[in-house]
Design an enzyme around this catalytic site. Structure first.
Site, PDB file in Angstrom:
ATOM      1  N   LYS A 161       0.799  -1.234   0.013  1.00 28.23           N
ATOM      2  CA  LYS A 161      -0.027   0.043   0.062  1.00 28.23           C
ATOM      3  C   LYS A 161       0.711   1.191  -0.079  1.00 28.23           C
ATOM      4  O   LYS A 161       0.735   2.252  -0.693  1.00 28.23           O
ATOM      5  CB  LYS A 161      -0.834  -0.088   1.286  1.00 28.23           C
ATOM      6  CG  LYS A 161      -2.005  -0.941   1.266  1.00 28.23           C
ATOM      7  CD  LYS A 161      -2.801  -1.221   2.440  1.00 28.23           C
ATOM      8  CE  LYS A 161      -3.980  -2.204   2.030  1.00 28.23           C
ATOM      9  NZ  LYS A 161      -4.355  -3.003   3.186  1.00 28.23           N
ATOM     10  N   ASP A 221     -11.572   2.759   4.025  1.00 29.39           N
ATOM     11  CA  ASP A 221     -11.982   1.541   3.762  1.00 29.39           C
ATOM     12  C   ASP A 221     -13.398   1.372   3.579  1.00 29.39           C
ATOM     13  O   ASP A 221     -13.923   0.172   3.108  1.00 29.39           O
ATOM     14  CB  ASP A 221     -11.631   0.927   5.103  1.00 29.39           C
ATOM     15  CG  ASP A 221     -10.307  -0.101   4.940  1.00 29.39           C
ATOM     16  OD1 ASP A 221     -10.134  -0.697   3.971  1.00 29.39           O
ATOM     17  OD2 ASP A 221      -9.534  -0.104   6.115  1.00 29.39           O
ATOM     18  N   GLN A 281      -5.029  -1.426   9.297  1.00 27.70           N
ATOM     19  CA  GLN A 281      -5.205  -2.603   8.849  1.00 27.70           C
ATOM     20  C   GLN A 281      -5.724  -3.752   9.886  1.00 27.70           C
ATOM     21  O   GLN A 281      -5.364  -3.897  10.950  1.00 27.70           O
ATOM     22  CB  GLN A 281      -3.597  -3.005   8.532  1.00 27.70           C
ATOM     23  CG  GLN A 281      -3.384  -4.446   7.764  1.00 27.70           C
ATOM     24  CD  GLN A 281      -3.876  -4.552   6.214  1.00 27.70           C
ATOM     25  OE1 GLN A 281      -3.821  -3.355   5.882  1.00 27.70           O
ATOM     26  NE2 GLN A 281      -4.153  -5.498   6.160  1.00 27.70           N
TER      27      GLN A 281
HETATM   28  N1  GUN Z   1      -6.923  -6.493   5.707  1.00 25.82           N
HETATM   29  C1  GUN Z   1      -7.181  -7.236   4.486  1.00 25.82           C
HETATM   30  N2  GUN Z   1      -7.690  -6.603   3.794  1.00 25.82           N
HETATM   31  C2  GUN Z   1      -8.057  -5.370   4.360  1.00 25.82           C
HETATM   32  C3  GUN Z   1      -8.780  -4.334   4.002  1.00 25.82           C
HETATM   33  O1  GUN Z   1      -9.144  -4.154   2.739  1.00 25.82           O
HETATM   34  N3  GUN Z   1      -8.841  -3.285   4.835  1.00 25.82           N
HETATM   35  C4  GUN Z   1      -8.155  -3.157   5.979  1.00 25.82           C
HETATM   36  N4  GUN Z   1      -8.512  -2.229   6.832  1.00 25.82           N
HETATM   37  N5  GUN Z   1      -7.576  -4.284   6.610  1.00 25.82           N
HETATM   38  C5  GUN Z   1      -7.552  -5.401   5.490  1.00 25.82           C
END
Ligand code: GUN
Length: 311
Positions: free
Chosen positions: A69, A136, A113
């Site tokens: 990311k 998100d 996350q």
């Molecule tokens: N963990 C795995 N996929 C995601 C996501 O799309 N967002 C977040 N915040 N955590 C994740």
């Protein structure tokens, strides 16, 4: 060509006629467009879209996701703020960091996350995020807006699935979509997006009876259950479009490989199918950047509106 087909028939293999949806290429196009937009913003004003990512603990998979990311955010020309906290972090310390990020004018998107270490309350952390920065789309304010058809920030995975579906099929009006899986992160928002496109939507889940007979009636099947190759060829109507959100690691004959929730090799009669890997997965970060850009633009519009009000 005829010889090739004969060879396939002789080999008793079903002919694979389905289009394979190239999510990797689509995502590359999406991030390239975002990069151009960010460059334009940078040349017109002194502000830059900024994304803050919070990782608590040392989970190796999460660590890899967070690193990619950061890489993609920077490659798009945005500011990336990474906060890595020890897995002993308290709820109060994490909430305090979220409050600081909410107040930081350089941060337009916040992503914590998941999964969080077990002693932390993820729901409370998500609810503490400013909904305007919730890239998100997990905050109940955004889930609620999506449900009533208002301008929400939409969870990245279903948003990516919808982009692929619209690109492939165009108008989805009247199509029957079956979503298998009812999570808050994929299944429920996916169903809402399909409903907004005027599909007839069925949500199936672990308690649904005769799942195969439900999916067999669908023009679009979206599967997000986390069960390797659960959906078989005879669950899918010829000509249907199949979106496979699952990513499962399986070990077969001593070799490890990634498979989806759909038995890909049995989908030759579908209209189109997303492969795993290379289908839905690559779209997620592109959509995260798209949401960050959208959050930035809305913040700019709010700033302009309040400057006008105060003038
Ligand atoms: N963990 C795995 N996929 C995601 C996501 O799309 N967002 C977040 N915040 N955590 C994740």
């Amino acid at each position: 060509m005829a010889g090739h087909i004969e060879a396939l028939i002789q080999a008793e293999q079903p002919i694979f006629e389905a289009d394979i949806i190239d999510g990797k290429a689509f995502a590359a196009g999406l991030t390239a467009r975002i990069k151009v937009e960010v460059a334009e913003i940078r040349s017109n004003c002194d502000k830059v879209p900024g994304l803050a990512v919070v990782l608590v603990g040392e989970d190796p998979a999460s660590s890899v996701y967070v690193a990619s990311k950061r890489r993609e955010t920077q490659a798009a020309g945005m500011s990336s703020f990474e906060h890595r906290l020890p897995d002993t972090t308290s709820q109060e310390d994490l909430m305090e960091l979220v409050r600081q990020l909410n107040a930081d004018p350089l941060v337009h998107g916040i992503l914590v996350q998941l999964p969080l270490p077990r002693h932390l309350d993820a729901d409370a952390v998500i609810e503490a995020i400013d909904p305007a920065k919730d890239v998100d789309g997990f905050h109940i304010a955004n889930a609620g807006k999506l449900a009533v058809g208002q301008n929400a920030l939409v969870p990245c995975t279903p948003l990516g699935c919808m982009m692929l579906l619209k690109d492939l099929l165009g108008d989805l009006t009247g199509l029957h979509a079956v979503v298998v899986g009812r999570s808050n992160i994929v299944g429920k928002p996916m169903a809402q997006l399909l409903l907004q496109e005027d599909c007839t939507v069925t949500i199936a889940h672990r308690h649904s009876r005769d799942l195969a007979s439900l999916t067999r009636t669908a023009d679009i099947v979206v599967v997000a259950v986390g069960r390797p190759e659960m959906v078989r060829g005879d669950w899918i109507k010829p000509g249907a479009t199949v979106i496979d959100v699952g990513i499962n690691r399986v070990v077969q004959d001593g070799r490890s490989r990634l498979v989806g929730d759909v038995a890909f090799a049995e989908m030759g009669h579908a209209r189109a199918i997303t492969p795993v890997p290379g289908g839905v997965g690559p779209m997620t970060i592109g959509c995260l950047l798209s949401n960050t850009l959208e959050a930035f633009r809305r913040a700019q519009a709010r700033d302009r509106a309040s400057a006008k009000e105060n003038s």
